[in-house]
Scaffold this active site. Structure first.
Site, PDB file in Angstrom:
ATOM      1  N   GLY A  28     -19.761 -29.402  17.624  1.00 13.84           N
ATOM      2  CA  GLY A  28     -19.319 -30.247  18.717  1.00 13.84           C
ATOM      3  C   GLY A  28     -18.476 -31.428  18.280  1.00 13.84           C
ATOM      4  O   GLY A  28     -18.271 -31.682  17.080  1.00 13.84           O
ATOM      5  N   ASN A  29     -17.971 -32.174  19.267  1.00 14.94           N
ATOM      6  CA  ASN A  29     -17.121 -33.331  18.988  1.00 14.94           C
ATOM      7  C   ASN A  29     -16.819 -34.056  20.283  1.00 14.94           C
ATOM      8  O   ASN A  29     -16.847 -33.466  21.361  1.00 14.94           O
ATOM      9  CB  ASN A  29     -15.799 -32.904  18.309  1.00 14.94           C
ATOM     10  CG  ASN A  29     -15.265 -31.604  18.889  1.00 14.94           C
ATOM     11  OD1 ASN A  29     -14.758 -31.587  20.007  1.00 14.94           O
ATOM     12  ND2 ASN A  29     -15.394 -30.509  18.158  1.00 14.94           N
ATOM     13  N   SER A  43     -13.647 -33.515  10.971  1.00 15.84           N
ATOM     14  CA  SER A  43     -14.162 -32.149  10.868  1.00 15.84           C
ATOM     15  C   SER A  43     -15.310 -32.068   9.864  1.00 15.84           C
ATOM     16  O   SER A  43     -15.226 -32.626   8.769  1.00 15.84           O
ATOM     17  CB  SER A  43     -13.029 -31.215  10.431  1.00 15.84           C
ATOM     18  OG  SER A  43     -13.463 -29.876  10.410  1.00 15.84           O
ATOM     19  N   GLY A  44     -16.397 -31.382  10.251  1.00  9.04           N
ATOM     20  CA  GLY A  44     -17.425 -30.990   9.298  1.00  9.04           C
ATOM     21  C   GLY A  44     -18.320 -32.082   8.756  1.00  9.04           C
ATOM     22  O   GLY A  44     -19.028 -31.856   7.776  1.00  9.04           O
ATOM     23  N   SER A  75     -11.323 -33.068  13.741  1.00 11.41           N
ATOM     24  CA  SER A  75     -11.986 -31.843  14.213  1.00 11.41           C
ATOM     25  C   SER A  75     -11.000 -30.686  14.305  1.00 11.41           C
ATOM     26  O   SER A  75      -9.856 -30.872  14.744  1.00 11.41           O
ATOM     27  CB  SER A  75     -12.586 -32.108  15.596  1.00 11.41           C
ATOM     28  OG  SER A  75     -12.937 -30.895  16.209  1.00 11.41           O
ATOM     29  N   ASP A  77     -11.033 -28.665  16.487  1.00 13.11           N
ATOM     30  CA  ASP A  77     -10.795 -28.511  17.921  1.00 13.11           C
ATOM     31  C   ASP A  77      -9.789 -29.535  18.459  1.00 13.11           C
ATOM     32  O   ASP A  77      -9.570 -29.611  19.676  1.00 13.11           O
ATOM     33  CB  ASP A  77     -12.123 -28.615  18.694  1.00 13.11           C
ATOM     34  CG  ASP A  77     -13.045 -27.445  18.402  1.00 13.11           C
ATOM     35  OD1 ASP A  77     -12.528 -26.341  18.133  1.00 13.11           O
ATOM     36  OD2 ASP A  77     -14.274 -27.631  18.450  1.00 13.11           O
ATOM     37  N   HIS A  96     -17.310 -31.848  23.620  1.00 13.65           N
ATOM     38  CA  HIS A  96     -17.539 -30.418  23.413  1.00 13.65           C
ATOM     39  C   HIS A  96     -18.882 -30.269  22.706  1.00 13.65           C
ATOM     40  O   HIS A  96     -19.116 -30.903  21.673  1.00 13.65           O
ATOM     41  CB  HIS A  96     -16.420 -29.816  22.558  1.00 13.65           C
ATOM     42  CG  HIS A  96     -16.737 -28.452  22.037  1.00 13.65           C
ATOM     43  ND1 HIS A  96     -17.229 -27.442  22.840  1.00 13.65           N
ATOM     44  CD2 HIS A  96     -16.652 -27.915  20.780  1.00 13.65           C
ATOM     45  CE1 HIS A  96     -17.412 -26.350  22.117  1.00 13.65           C
ATOM     46  NE2 HIS A  96     -17.081 -26.614  20.872  1.00 13.65           N
ATOM     47  N   HIS A  98     -22.467 -27.449  21.853  1.00 13.67           N
ATOM     48  CA  HIS A  98     -23.049 -26.104  21.885  1.00 13.67           C
ATOM     49  C   HIS A  98     -24.456 -26.230  22.492  1.00 13.67           C
ATOM     50  O   HIS A  98     -25.404 -25.641  21.981  1.00 13.67           O
ATOM     51  CB  HIS A  98     -23.133 -25.509  20.479  1.00 13.67           C
ATOM     52  CG  HIS A  98     -21.812 -25.176  19.851  1.00 13.67           C
ATOM     53  ND1 HIS A  98     -21.693 -24.299  18.796  1.00 13.67           N
ATOM     54  CD2 HIS A  98     -20.550 -25.578  20.131  1.00 13.67           C
ATOM     55  CE1 HIS A  98     -20.414 -24.201  18.436  1.00 13.67           C
ATOM     56  NE2 HIS A  98     -19.703 -24.973  19.230  1.00 13.67           N
ATOM     57  N   ASP A 121     -24.658 -33.132  42.745  1.00 15.92           N
ATOM     58  CA  ASP A 121     -24.403 -34.553  42.491  1.00 15.92           C
ATOM     59  C   ASP A 121     -23.240 -34.741  41.508  1.00 15.92           C
ATOM     60  O   ASP A 121     -22.562 -35.774  41.541  1.00 15.92           O
ATOM     61  CB  ASP A 121     -25.653 -35.231  41.908  1.00 15.92           C
ATOM     62  CG  ASP A 121     -26.715 -35.525  42.969  1.00 15.92           C
ATOM     63  OD1 ASP A 121     -26.366 -35.656  44.158  1.00 15.92           O
ATOM     64  OD2 ASP A 121     -27.900 -35.629  42.597  1.00 15.92           O
ATOM     65  N   HIS A 167     -18.277 -19.145  23.674  1.00 13.23           N
ATOM     66  CA  HIS A 167     -18.280 -20.300  22.789  1.00 13.23           C
ATOM     67  C   HIS A 167     -19.226 -21.407  23.305  1.00 13.23           C
ATOM     68  O   HIS A 167     -20.329 -21.547  22.781  1.00 13.23           O
ATOM     69  CB  HIS A 167     -16.834 -20.794  22.658  1.00 13.23           C
ATOM     70  CG  HIS A 167     -16.618 -21.822  21.603  1.00 13.23           C
ATOM     71  ND1 HIS A 167     -15.494 -21.865  20.815  1.00 13.23           N
ATOM     72  CD2 HIS A 167     -17.376 -22.875  21.213  1.00 13.23           C
ATOM     73  CE1 HIS A 167     -15.593 -22.895  19.976  1.00 13.23           C
ATOM     74  NE2 HIS A 167     -16.722 -23.511  20.208  1.00 13.23           N
ATOM     75  N   TYR A 221     -23.608 -44.037  46.768  1.00 10.31           N
ATOM     76  CA  TYR A 221     -24.505 -44.122  45.632  1.00 10.31           C
ATOM     77  C   TYR A 221     -24.004 -45.173  44.643  1.00 10.31           C
ATOM     78  O   TYR A 221     -22.807 -45.289  44.412  1.00 10.31           O
ATOM     79  CB  TYR A 221     -24.582 -42.775  44.929  1.00 10.31           C
ATOM     80  CG  TYR A 221     -25.540 -42.723  43.774  1.00 10.31           C
ATOM     81  CD1 TYR A 221     -26.874 -42.388  43.967  1.00 10.31           C
ATOM     82  CD2 TYR A 221     -25.111 -43.025  42.489  1.00 10.31           C
ATOM     83  CE1 TYR A 221     -27.759 -42.331  42.897  1.00 10.31           C
ATOM     84  CE2 TYR A 221     -25.987 -42.975  41.413  1.00 10.31           C
ATOM     85  CZ  TYR A 221     -27.310 -42.635  41.633  1.00 10.31           C
ATOM     86  OH  TYR A 221     -28.188 -42.591  40.567  1.00 10.31           O
TER      87      TYR A 221
END
Lengths: 224, 224, 224, 224
Positions: A28-29, A43-44, A75, A77, A96, A98, A121, A167, A221
């Site tokens: 994710g990121n 990244s990583g 990333s 991505d 993003h 998982h 909502d 994904h 709200y």
């Protein structure tokens, strides 16, 4: 927001993904836009070792790395985030993950139907799932092709979330924090839609009522 | 209880909803009655930013805001709480959550059957689910119509909980703390009723035994 | 072990039930035997308010309260513990929980089959479930009748656990800590047996190998 | 790495198994290779009582205990670790857990199919499950026979994980930390493959893309 504040914010919202259980290890990121640039996770790097000065700043139009204090690569991505920012000026943050239940829908290639007011909502109608990429798209400019596909389906004001087929989820917001909030809500409504009982789909008048109670001109709200 | 103690109590019980995993972000709300007023969560404030002085005090008969130190609007669900307090003088606290398993039952429009003594210890018989509101009721005074419907079905001494169809659970108690305790028990019995095995429904004599072991004149559970 | 150590141990093992997620609020209870007495949780006190000096000491033969510093009543399940201690001199501790997956089996009236080595490491064969009590047994000396039924089925050296039909699990051990350990293992093997795949039942020669690797004269597991 | 660093590393990675919820009590074990020896968890010591000086050092060729400060016996699974290290010089760490979802697959005797990119990022194709051992293999040199069977199926560079039939997962890595990382990822992909929706199997071109994005010469993920 100063550059330092941007780096701290993006670092904190990335760490929040792991704290909320939406990612493990380096999955994710999160990014946030500031004027013509975005700041994004390197990244990583595992979340427990992430620091503000490892966040990378990338030009949105050029895609070039502008600032990376320790020469971190951003990333993988990154091209996905860039495509979304280019297409939607109103998007200020992208997350993003998982997260398990939303990813289970993505892996099944199924949209998340609106089964209750918790969903209504936040999302106005079902959360869409993309088609799966072709072999040609995967072998070509893979991450950019994902970004183009997501950007072609996303409606940030109505449904700030898309499931990438096979994904996992991408969510957007006005800020990185709102994008992460939406990632958390998405995981909950995916879980609710899966939890062993056949849900009734919420009538459209109730979907509309709940979404408009929280969003748009006539929202009642929250605080003014 | 002083006004300050009331505000602190209601703030703490609202935060407890999030600590127990029964809500995320700004979902749900807790109130407590004190004489002719109730104290309730402000609308749209996330639990991690909630403080005692942001709690709002509302007149139960009038529905008017009496105290709101920072001019916070009360929860949009305020009319639901008011209808319940007006109808049931014995109710001193109300909790509303979107806890996952109880919400899954609400989303399926199904009551939670009594499948074991964990349920029978707290709820005497199945926890009812309301009908879904009509489009007219939704377009009209929506939250008040929810309150009227819930109040027409609630039996606080026997089953201090109702599932709002398509939405989620409301629980009551003599205090806010007891209402939150009941919300936690409700989530657990919903989970137990869903967990993949076909439960046997508990014989009525066992339901009665367990409920009366903990409630009423002849209760043997707990300290005198 | 001094009386103070006994009280501290039993208090700590009761709190551990809640820390491990095996109980909520006031559910469940743990006791430990010391010579002719047992120390047990007081009735209806939530785990976060439990202190050593609220633990109650009861004579095993007489069932009389011997020490209760604040005149606390012992757990309503005290007669169940007493029946087990009277029947099995080798049992030194007992835990009763409403842990979700083991309780789901109890609520379904089904034993937990041995589906893998995690089960076989702790329990030699399926964990039995009792019959449901008759109305007469429920209306009579309810808790004592539960204790008699459990004691008639329990085999502490082979399967230190029983599911009370419609209610939940009871586990035993040489100490309160071992009984709580067994309650935790039981919850895990119940979860594993339920988790959506049709398990193969473990061949009896593997069940035997794993149980005897950890228990009895020829055990090779652990430190001498 | 000095001997002390090795002991501290192996102790920390063992404790991490429990912190990540992959094991309870004394289940599971982690080892790391250093030259001709490996350091491994002692048998039967719960994770919360584990200290660096209780870790045991064993010769990989001889299987003899070389260092055990408090004369601890090593894990009963030591022969399994030894067989893997002997067969695969590139393996530097091994983790064995009873993590719930991966164990559910092992108990069902089913491999974990590749249902999404979370799986493809770490494992190139389905994670295999062994056959069940014969009664003769169980009654013979049980743990060594497990090790031989696992070593005959393992492909550390492509799928650093094997499910032992009826038992649970073993994962490997270049270090103990990487082996534990793989155990965590394995648990997540097992959960995703089980979570109530019929997953689509990921096309092989996407499996390849994701695996090679993170592994091998042409990997684009992470920092150089």
């Amino acid at each position: 927001m100063s550059e330092n504040e941007l780096l701290r914010t993006v670092c904190a919202q990335n760490k929040r993904l792991a704290e909320l259980g939406l990612v493990i290890l380096t999955e994710g990121n999160v990014s946030q836009r500031q004027d013509s640039v975005m700041a994004i996770k390197p990244s990583g790097i595992p979340y427990n070792r992430l620091t503000s000065d490892s966040i990378v700043i990338v030009g949105i139009a050029s895609g070039h790395i502008l600032i990376s204090e320790f020469s971190r690569a951003p990333s993988v991505d990154t091209p996905i985030h860039l495509e979304i920012y280019r297409r939607f000026p109103e998007v200020g943050g992208i997350a993003h993950t998982h997260s398990p239940y939303a990813t289970a829908f993505a892996q099944a290639g199924q949209p998340i139907p609106c089964c209750g007011t918790t969903h209504a909502d936040a999302f106005f109608g079902e959360v869409p799932v993309t088609r799966i990429l072709t072999e040609q798209e995967v072998e070509g400019d893979y991450e950019r092709n994902i970004g183009v596909l997501i950007a072609s389906m996303l409606k940030p004001d109505a449904i700030p979330a898309i499931l990438m087929n096979g994904h996992g989820p991408f969510t957007v917001g006005k800020t990185a924090q709102e994008a992460v909030d939406n990632a958390l809500i998405l995981e909950k409504v995916a879980m609710l839609a899966l939890v062993g009982l056949q849900p009734l789909y919420l009538p459209s008048y109730l979907q509309k009522k709940h979404f408009l109670r929280k969003h748009g001109q006539a929202a009642s709200y929250g605080q003014l």
